[in-house]
Each structure stands twice: as structure tokens, then as C-alpha cells.
Design a protein around this motif. Structure first.
Motif, PDB file in Angstrom:
ATOM      1  N   PHE A  30       7.242 -20.159  -5.765  1.00 46.69           N
ATOM      2  CA  PHE A  30       6.319 -18.987  -5.138  1.00 46.69           C
ATOM      3  C   PHE A  30       6.653 -17.662  -5.950  1.00 46.69           C
ATOM      4  N   PRO A  31       5.816 -16.588  -5.896  1.00 48.48           N
ATOM      5  CA  PRO A  31       6.018 -15.874  -6.319  1.00 48.48           C
ATOM      6  C   PRO A  31       7.014 -14.689  -5.505  1.00 48.48           C
ATOM      7  N   THR A  32       7.566 -13.716  -6.490  1.00 47.10           N
ATOM      8  CA  THR A  32       8.341 -12.653  -6.054  1.00 47.10           C
ATOM      9  C   THR A  32       7.694 -11.455  -6.191  1.00 47.10           C
ATOM     10  N   HIS A  33       7.179 -10.726  -5.092  1.00 46.27           N
ATOM     11  CA  HIS A  33       6.507  -9.420  -5.445  1.00 46.27           C
ATOM     12  C   HIS A  33       7.447  -8.452  -5.622  1.00 46.27           C
ATOM     13  N   ARG A  34       7.120  -7.308  -6.180  1.00 43.87           N
ATOM     14  CA  ARG A  34       7.867  -5.880  -6.437  1.00 43.87           C
ATOM     15  C   ARG A  34       7.302  -5.099  -5.604  1.00 43.87           C
ATOM     16  N   LEU A  35       8.478  -4.490  -5.003  1.00 43.96           N
ATOM     17  CA  LEU A  35       7.996  -2.834  -4.488  1.00 43.96           C
ATOM     18  C   LEU A  35       9.104  -1.889  -5.390  1.00 43.96           C
ATOM     19  N   VAL A  36       8.248  -0.936  -5.368  1.00 44.54           N
ATOM     20  CA  VAL A  36       8.551   0.277  -6.410  1.00 44.54           C
ATOM     21  C   VAL A  36       8.605   1.351  -5.643  1.00 44.54           C
ATOM     22  N   GLN A  37       9.781   2.450  -5.976  1.00 43.48           N
ATOM     23  CA  GLN A  37       9.992   3.811  -5.462  1.00 43.48           C
ATOM     24  C   GLN A  37       9.033   4.710  -6.330  1.00 43.48           C
ATOM     25  N   ALA A  38       8.607   4.413  -7.594  1.00 40.28           N
ATOM     26  CA  ALA A  38       8.108   5.029  -8.448  1.00 40.28           C
ATOM     27  C   ALA A  38       7.566   4.350  -9.782  1.00 40.28           C
ATOM     28  N   VAL A  39       6.303   4.742 -10.050  1.00 43.61           N
ATOM     29  CA  VAL A  39       5.772   4.138 -11.539  1.00 43.61           C
ATOM     30  C   VAL A  39       4.652   5.157 -11.645  1.00 43.61           C
ATOM     31  N   GLY A  40       4.655   5.211 -13.068  1.00 41.42           N
ATOM     32  CA  GLY A  40       3.519   6.090 -13.763  1.00 41.42           C
ATOM     33  C   GLY A  40       2.050   5.579 -13.703  1.00 41.42           C
ATOM     34  N   ASP A  41       1.310   6.054 -14.635  1.00 39.82           N
ATOM     35  CA  ASP A  41       0.073   5.440 -14.594  1.00 39.82           C
ATOM     36  C   ASP A  41       0.079   4.008 -15.150  1.00 39.82           C
ATOM     37  N   VAL A  42      -0.844   3.308 -14.377  1.00 43.12           N
ATOM     38  CA  VAL A  42      -0.982   1.806 -14.690  1.00 43.12           C
ATOM     39  C   VAL A  42      -2.542   1.680 -14.857  1.00 43.12           C
ATOM     40  N   PRO A  43      -2.797   1.149 -16.098  1.00 51.47           N
ATOM     41  CA  PRO A  43      -4.184   0.885 -16.329  1.00 51.47           C
ATOM     42  C   PRO A  43      -4.865  -0.413 -15.583  1.00 51.47           C
ATOM     43  N   GLY A  44      -6.242  -0.234 -14.884  1.00 52.56           N
ATOM     44  CA  GLY A  44      -6.736  -1.411 -14.473  1.00 52.56           C
ATOM     45  C   GLY A  44      -7.861  -1.067 -13.738  1.00 52.56           C
ATOM     46  N   ASP A  45      -8.492  -1.878 -12.862  1.00 49.53           N
ATOM     47  CA  ASP A  45      -9.728  -1.974 -12.331  1.00 49.53           C
ATOM     48  C   ASP A  45      -9.572  -2.183 -10.589  1.00 49.53           C
ATOM     49  N   GLU A  46     -10.314  -1.278 -10.034  1.00 52.18           N
ATOM     50  CA  GLU A  46     -10.247  -1.494  -8.645  1.00 52.18           C
ATOM     51  C   GLU A  46     -10.733  -2.723  -8.032  1.00 52.18           C
ATOM     52  N   VAL A  47     -10.325  -3.351  -7.202  1.00 53.32           N
ATOM     53  CA  VAL A  47     -10.666  -4.676  -6.677  1.00 53.32           C
ATOM     54  C   VAL A  47     -10.435  -4.747  -5.092  1.00 53.32           C
ATOM     55  N   GLU A  48     -10.821  -5.547  -4.591  1.00 57.02           N
ATOM     56  CA  GLU A  48     -10.831  -5.694  -2.922  1.00 57.02           C
ATOM     57  C   GLU A  48      -9.652  -6.168  -2.446  1.00 57.02           C
ATOM     58  N   GLY A  49      -8.848  -6.930  -3.299  1.00 51.28           N
ATOM     59  CA  GLY A  49      -7.429  -7.652  -2.782  1.00 51.28           C
ATOM     60  C   GLY A  49      -6.716  -8.255  -3.930  1.00 51.28           C
ATOM     61  N   PRO A  50      -5.732  -8.741  -3.755  1.00 48.32           N
ATOM     62  CA  PRO A  50      -4.794  -9.656  -4.623  1.00 48.32           C
ATOM     63  C   PRO A  50      -5.735 -10.715  -4.980  1.00 48.32           C
ATOM     64  N   GLY A  51      -5.149 -11.060  -6.243  1.00 46.57           N
ATOM     65  CA  GLY A  51      -6.315 -12.267  -6.999  1.00 46.57           C
ATOM     66  C   GLY A  51      -5.518 -12.527  -8.348  1.00 46.57           C
ATOM     67  N   GLU A  52      -6.073 -12.941  -9.104  1.00 47.27           N
ATOM     68  CA  GLU A  52      -5.478 -13.657 -10.700  1.00 47.27           C
ATOM     69  C   GLU A  52      -4.909 -12.175 -11.227  1.00 47.27           C
ATOM     70  N   GLY A  53      -3.722 -12.724 -12.076  1.00 44.87           N
ATOM     71  CA  GLY A  53      -3.086 -11.756 -12.530  1.00 44.87           C
ATOM     72  C   GLY A  53      -2.071 -10.834 -11.851  1.00 44.87           C
ATOM     73  N   VAL A  54      -1.724  -9.627 -12.057  1.00 40.49           N
ATOM     74  CA  VAL A  54      -1.094  -8.750 -11.475  1.00 40.49           C
ATOM     75  C   VAL A  54      -1.971  -7.738 -10.604  1.00 40.49           C
ATOM     76  N   THR A  55      -1.585  -7.464  -9.350  1.00 35.66           N
ATOM     77  CA  THR A  55      -2.454  -6.437  -8.469  1.00 35.66           C
ATOM     78  C   THR A  55      -1.457  -5.287  -8.009  1.00 35.66           C
ATOM     79  N   LEU A  56      -1.799  -4.372  -8.558  1.00 36.04           N
ATOM     80  CA  LEU A  56      -0.891  -3.082  -8.020  1.00 36.04           C
ATOM     81  C   LEU A  56      -1.567  -2.517  -6.851  1.00 36.04           C
ATOM     82  N   TYR A  57      -0.656  -2.192  -5.754  1.00 36.29           N
ATOM     83  CA  TYR A  57      -1.347  -1.742  -4.391  1.00 36.29           C
ATOM     84  C   TYR A  57      -0.605  -0.649  -4.169  1.00 36.29           C
ATOM     85  N   ARG A  58      -1.427   0.574  -4.174  1.00 39.61           N
ATOM     86  CA  ARG A  58      -0.932   2.006  -4.101  1.00 39.61           C
ATOM     87  C   ARG A  58      -1.893   2.961  -3.252  1.00 39.61           C
TER      88      ARG A  58
END
Length: 342
Positions: free
Chosen positions: A225-253
Motif C-alpha cells: 500500500f502507498p504511504t502518502h506524504r503530508l508536508v508543512q512547506a514545499v516550493g514550486d512543483v511542476p505539473g498539470d491540474e487534474v480532477e483527482g488522484p490518479g497515476e504517478g504523484v498527485t500534489l493536493y494544495r
């Protein structure tokens, strides 16, 4: 190619020790101080008196006393087939099956047993002191092997049937000779215990084997099973907006989901590459999302499960994974079998 063998296990005699539900517990390394007190209070014979004792000498005294008074009895030589019925963090019910056996203790360099995580000196020294005092492997190591299951569940009623922490464990003894497994054994859980066994063999050359449950990586009930990461701070993260979690890594912010843009297929390493601050972990994506919504974390990285192939790839290359890369659930219940090292 490691050769495993049956062993003469020490087991609780419920006629003397009482109900097995009051005697078993999770592995030592997932028990909090409060939980330890609870398990100790359940029974004077609960396994936590041995795995998290007041002192190694007290564990040895208790083990000798329990054996003398028949709380623990030693059976004949056998393997044990173990089936664990559980509901995973994804809400799906499964049964994971494996074989409890005596496995050879060899340094990693011999490539019979391979790690995938980095260990720390403190827990190993603690376990080594207890092993020296008790001369007994008190908890099994969880090992994977990339081959078809070496045997199947025996027929008839199980010799042991107990529930702990929402996980039902059933066991059957199996009479068989030594078995050679034509693939290295991969440590899924129990790196500190295995390295402790290696250190103990360096002091006691006759202590050639240790206690493990072997699970085929091809068995249907095995799930990482995956272990998701909660973070208190993170800088710019490149990516594309999606409707919800899926393949790969999803950042929720900030109430939005972002599919992280990366060429790396290993999620935990992707998260590390952004050097986030204040990282904590959860196995439940909904908990991670809710924590961000409540303002308890700045963002959450939602990961896909690591595969057994990825774990094997790291191990075979001699590399170690980032912290909390794998979540093998359920843990193996402690107190069902003990493995004397004589």
C-alpha cells in the motif's frame, strides 16, 4: 539459493496461559508507550513482556519461567502455514498466505537475503541485547520470494485461529523436509531483526538460522500500500491540474490537484526531489486531503503503491529506498510462535 527448514517452535498452551487473544500483539516497533502498557495489562504472559521488556534480563527470566511452568511448550519439528484475513486501507478484503520457517542467517553480500531499507543502530542494539539474553527469536521477519508458492494451505481446521487488531490469523503445521528456494529472499519487514540475527551469529556461530514468514510475491493476497506524504512547506512543483488522484504523484494544495510532471517512475523519490519541510505520513489518501483542508498541512503528495518489481529492483542493485516507501499490511502478529536459536 537459500535452503529453509522446519523448526521446533515454542508456543503458548492456552490451557495454562489463557486465551490467545490476550497473549498476542503487533510487532515491537509499531507499539506506542500507551499501547505497551495496555498489552502488558492484558495478561502476565502477553508477548510484549518479552518483546518490550523492562530489561533483557527480565525477558529471559520470564521466558524461562513460562517454559518451566508450561505456559510455553515446545512442539515437534514442522513448518507452519499462515493465513491472514484482513481489510486493507483501500477497503478491500484479502487473505495473505505464507510459510513460517527457519531461514539461513547470511550477510547481505552472499545475496541469499536482500534488504531494501536502511537501518539504524539503536533498534539493532536493543534487539541484540534481548536476543543474547533469551536465545530465542521472538518475532518473525517478513520475507518475499519471486516464485510460485512453495506449498498450499493444508486441509482441515487450523491449529491456531486468533484475531488481533482487526486481522484474523490462522495457522496449520506442515511436516516437510528442507526446501530450496531458487531465488533470493527479499526483506519486506524486519530489517533490524535480520541484521541483529547476523550480528548474533557472529558471536555464536551455531546460531545459523532465524525465524521468518515467507510469502510469494505472486500470491494473490499480497499487497503493498502507498504511504502518502503530508508536508508543512514545499516550493514550486511542476505539473498539470487534474480532477483527482490518479497515476504517478498527485500534489493536493489549496483545494486543487496537480499531476506532478516528472520522468521518474518512483513516487517517494519524486517527493524527496522537492525537499519538502515537515513531512509526516498516512496510508489513507482521504485523511491526507482532509488534513490539508483543515490547515494542518500545507500540501499532500498522494502516491501510487510501490510494486514488488520496484522493491526487487532496488534490492538487487544494492540500493535503499527513501523512508516509508513501502507499507506492507498487515503486520505479522507476534506471540504465535517463538524460534529458539539452539
Amino acid at each position: 539459493m537459500p535452503t529453509v527448514r522446519p523448526f521446533r517452535a515454542l508456543r503458548y498452551d492456552p490451557a495454562v496461559a489463557g486465551s490467545l487473544e490476550r497473549l498476542v500483539a503487533p510487532p515491537f516497533d509499531v507499539i506506542s508507550d500507551e499501547q505497551r502498557r495496555d498489552y502488558l495489562a492484558r495478561s502476565p504472559y502477553n508477548v510484549v513482556h518479552l518483546t518490550l521488556p523492562d530489561s533483557p534480563d527480565q525477558a529471559a527470566t520470564d521466558l524461562d519461567d513460562w517454559s518451566t511452568r508450561g505456559v510455553l511448550v515446545r512442539g515437534g519439528e514442522s513448518y507452519w502455514w499462515i493465513a491472514q484475513d484482513y481489510v486493507g486501507p483501500d477497503g478491500v478484503a484479502r487473505t495473505r498466505e505464507g510459510l513460517a520457517a527457519s531461514v539461513p542467517v547470511t550477510p547481505y553480500e552472499e545475496r541469499q537475503v536482500l534488504p531494501h531499507e536502511r537501518t539504524h543502530a539503536g533498534p539493532k542494539e536493543d534487539r541484540l541485547r534481548i536476543l543474547r539474553a533469551t536465545r530465542t527469536q521472538l518475532e518473525p521477519i517478513f520475507l518475499l520470494y519471486d516464485a510460485e508458492p512453495v506449498c498450499t494451505q493444508p486441509g482441515g481446521a487450523p491449529a491456531v485461529d486468533v484475531e488481533e487488531g482487526g486481522v484474523r490469523t490462522r495457522m496449520w503445521p506442515i511436516a516437510a523436509r528442507e526446501l530450496t528456494i531458487d531465488t533470493p529472499l527479499l526483506i519486506a519487514d524486519g530489517h533490524h531483526r535480520y541484521e541483529t540475527a547476523v550480528a548474533y551469529r557472529g558471536e555464536n556461530p551455531d546460531a545459523t538460522h532465524t525465524f521468518a514468514v515467507l510469502v510469494s510475491s505472486r500470491a494473490p493476497g499480497l499487497e503493498i500500500f502507498p504511504t502518502h506524504r503530508l508536508v508543512q512547506a514545499v516550493g514550486d512543483v511542476p505539473g498539470d491540474e487534474v480532477e483527482g488522484p490518479g497515476e504517478g504523484v498527485t500534489l493536493y494544495r489549496d483545494g486543487r490537484y496537480l499531476r506532478v510532471r516528472t520522468d521518474d517512475d518512483f513516487g517517494p523519490r519524486v517527493v524527496e526531489s522537492f525537499s519538502p519541510d515537515g513531512v509526516t505520513y498516512t496510508a489513507y489518501a482521504d485523511e491526507a486531503i482532509a488534513a490539508v483542508d483543515r490547515g494542518e498541512a500545507a500540501a499532500a503528495f498522494l502516491l501510487q503503491p510501490v510494486t514488488t518489481e520496484q522493491v526487487a529492483r532496488f534490492a538487487e542493485a544494492g540500493d535503499v529506498m527513501p523512508q516509508k516507501s513501502t507499507f506492507f499490511y498487515p503486520k505479522l502478529t507476534s506471540g504465535l510462535l517463538f524460534h529458539p536459536v539452539d
